[in-house]
Design an enzyme around this catalytic site. Structure first.
Site, short mmCIF file in Angstrom:
data_model
loop_
_atom_site.label_atom_id
_atom_site.label_comp_id
_atom_site.label_asym_id
_atom_site.label_seq_id
_atom_site.Cartn_x
_atom_site.Cartn_y
_atom_site.Cartn_z
N ASP A 178 -6.93 -4.97 -3.68
CA ASP A 178 -6.62 -3.57 -3.37
C ASP A 178 -5.37 -3.07 -4.11
O ASP A 178 -5.23 -1.89 -4.42
CB ASP A 178 -6.40 -3.36 -1.87
CG ASP A 178 -7.36 -4.16 -1.00
OD1 ASP A 178 -7.81 -5.23 -1.45
OD2 ASP A 178 -7.65 -3.73 0.12
N ASP A 226 0.80 -1.23 0.00
CA ASP A 226 0.00 0.00 0.00
C ASP A 226 0.84 1.28 0.00
O ASP A 226 0.28 2.37 0.19
CB ASP A 226 -0.98 -0.01 1.18
CG ASP A 226 -2.19 -0.87 0.88
OD1 ASP A 226 -2.52 -1.05 -0.31
OD2 ASP A 226 -2.82 -1.36 1.85
N1 GLY Z 1 -7.10 -1.67 1.67
C1 GLY Z 1 -7.81 -2.13 2.80
C2 GLY Z 1 -9.26 -1.86 2.74
O1 GLY Z 1 -9.81 -1.58 1.69
O2 GLY Z 1 -9.89 -1.93 3.78
#
Ligand code: GLY
Length: 384
Positions: A162, A105
């Site tokens: 994600d 991320d």
């Molecule tokens: N990237 C983690 C979520 O969408 O909660």
């Protein structure tokens, strides 16, 4: 602007009608948030307290508040937004040279901070930090399975949908230093998303577990969705927006079609008020299930990306769908009548299966709401 009489955008019939006054109200709101949030790194605010928490700087959400500020700066030219946004990428870098838990991320963290700072101001430190983050993400690529490793600790073979959103930092780096290595990795992972995460009907898996040695798929896991075969709506929003971005960077229609497939499923599952439930397959009847306004705002921004990628006759339905979602968020799920509330949107769902952060405000819901409205007002710089 905070008096009820001046909030006629709450009664508007269309978002286009609401937009000029809504944008003005949003600036007042963000100005107030700057005072309320101070140096906090906001993640979640409960409905009752309306006070954002202060999360660690290596947490995946740390880029979204500065991202709102940078968009506001670009849209208005007002220096106080730039001042409030300026120091965040340096804070992340300081955290990254300590024991920390950065993972895939870094795109969510460094794109709305270091990378946009560099794009808007030419700051060389922002560029250096953005490129370092891209290198870090590229280093998480598993060549046997063509996937970006998501999390740390023992999750060696886990990849999550994600990541679709984090690819933009790889595409940006490839363009910035004219080095296609980053594009090769981003496209390989995007292919994995299209082949193993997005199902034929347009619904999406959250987690796919691969054998990290052979690259073979072991299984799909429910993750933050209701189960392995369910349809977590924020996962769909990540895939929709991420695949639309990937099409923008590559021009390859397979990503456009993947984004469209997800969009069509997502839109077909929306309730009457156009704001998604947290999982489209959480139960036979979704009436009692919580909404997820963050899925709604992220999907709306992704739909606008799709609309921009297509000729008007094909793109307008996506733009209109995005506007319906944004109008409902504005009129039914926002905090205009609670100026003490530090967030913009209510009714986000973080992790329902863990019973964690349900019916709360989520900073990423706020970010994608601002991003989508800015796009409608002609904002051209892209972060994701
Ligand atoms: N990237 C983690 C979520 O969408 O909660």
């Amino acid at each position: 602007m905070n008096s009820p009489e001046s909030r006629t955008f709450l009664q508007a019939d269309t978002l286009q009608e609401a937009l000029p006054q809504l944008w003005e109200a949003l600036q007042h709101k963000v100005d107030r948030m700057i005072e309320q949030i101070g140096s906090k790194s906001p993640h979640v605010a409960t409905r009752d307290s309306g006070i954002y928490d202060d999360m660690r700087h290596d947490w995946w959400t740390s880029g979204f508040w500065p991202g709102i500020l940078w968009i506001m700066y670009e849209m208005t030219g007002k220096e106080h937004y730039k001042q409030a946004a300026w120091g965040w990428d340096e804070k992340f870098e300081q955290k990254s040279i300590q024991v920390s838990n950065f993972h895939h991320d870094v795109g969510f963290q460094y794109l709305p901070t270091a990378v946009i700072k560099y794009k808007l101001t030419g700051d060389e430190e922002g560029k250096r930090r953005g490129l370092a983050a891209a290198n870090f993400l590229a280093g998480r690529f598993n060549i046997a399975g063509n996937f970006l490793r998501a999390w740390n600790q023992d999750k060696t073979g886990w990849s999550i949908v994600d990541s679709s959103m984090n690819l933009s930092i790889l595409f940006w780096a490839a363009e910035e230093i004219a080095d296609p290595r980053f594009t090769h990795i981003a496209k390989a992972h995007a292919d994995t998303v299209a082949n193993h995460f997005i199902r034929p009907d347009g619904s999406v898996n959250h987690i796919v577990s691969f054998d990290p040695l052979t690259g073979e798929v072991i299984e799909s896991l429910g993750g933050q969705g209701a189960g392995p075969d369910s349809a977590w709506s924020r996962g769909a929003a990540w895939a929709l927006h991420g695949m639309a971005n990937t099409y923008r960077y590559t021009g390859d229609t397979k990503y456009l079609h993947a984004a469209q497939r997800v969009a069509h499923y997502f839109l077909s599952m929306l309730p009457d008020d156009h704001v998604a439930h947290w999982d489209f397959r959480a139960a036979e009847s979704l009436d009692a299930e919580p909404r997820d306004t963050s899925a709604a705002s992220c999907a709306a921004s992704g739909l606008l990306e799709l609309a921009a990628a297509l000729p008007p006759v094909q793109g307008n339905p996506y733009r209109k769908a995005a506007e319906r979602i944004l109008l409902s968020l504005t009129q039914n799920y926002a905090t205009w009548d609670r100026p003490e509330h530090e967030a913009i949107l209510l009714a986000g769902t973080g992790h329902k299966p863990a019973n964690s952060n349900v019916d709360v405000s989520l900073i990423y819901g706020d970010y994608y709401y601002v991003e989508a409205l800015a796009k409608l007002l002609g904002w051209k710089t892209r972060i994701f």
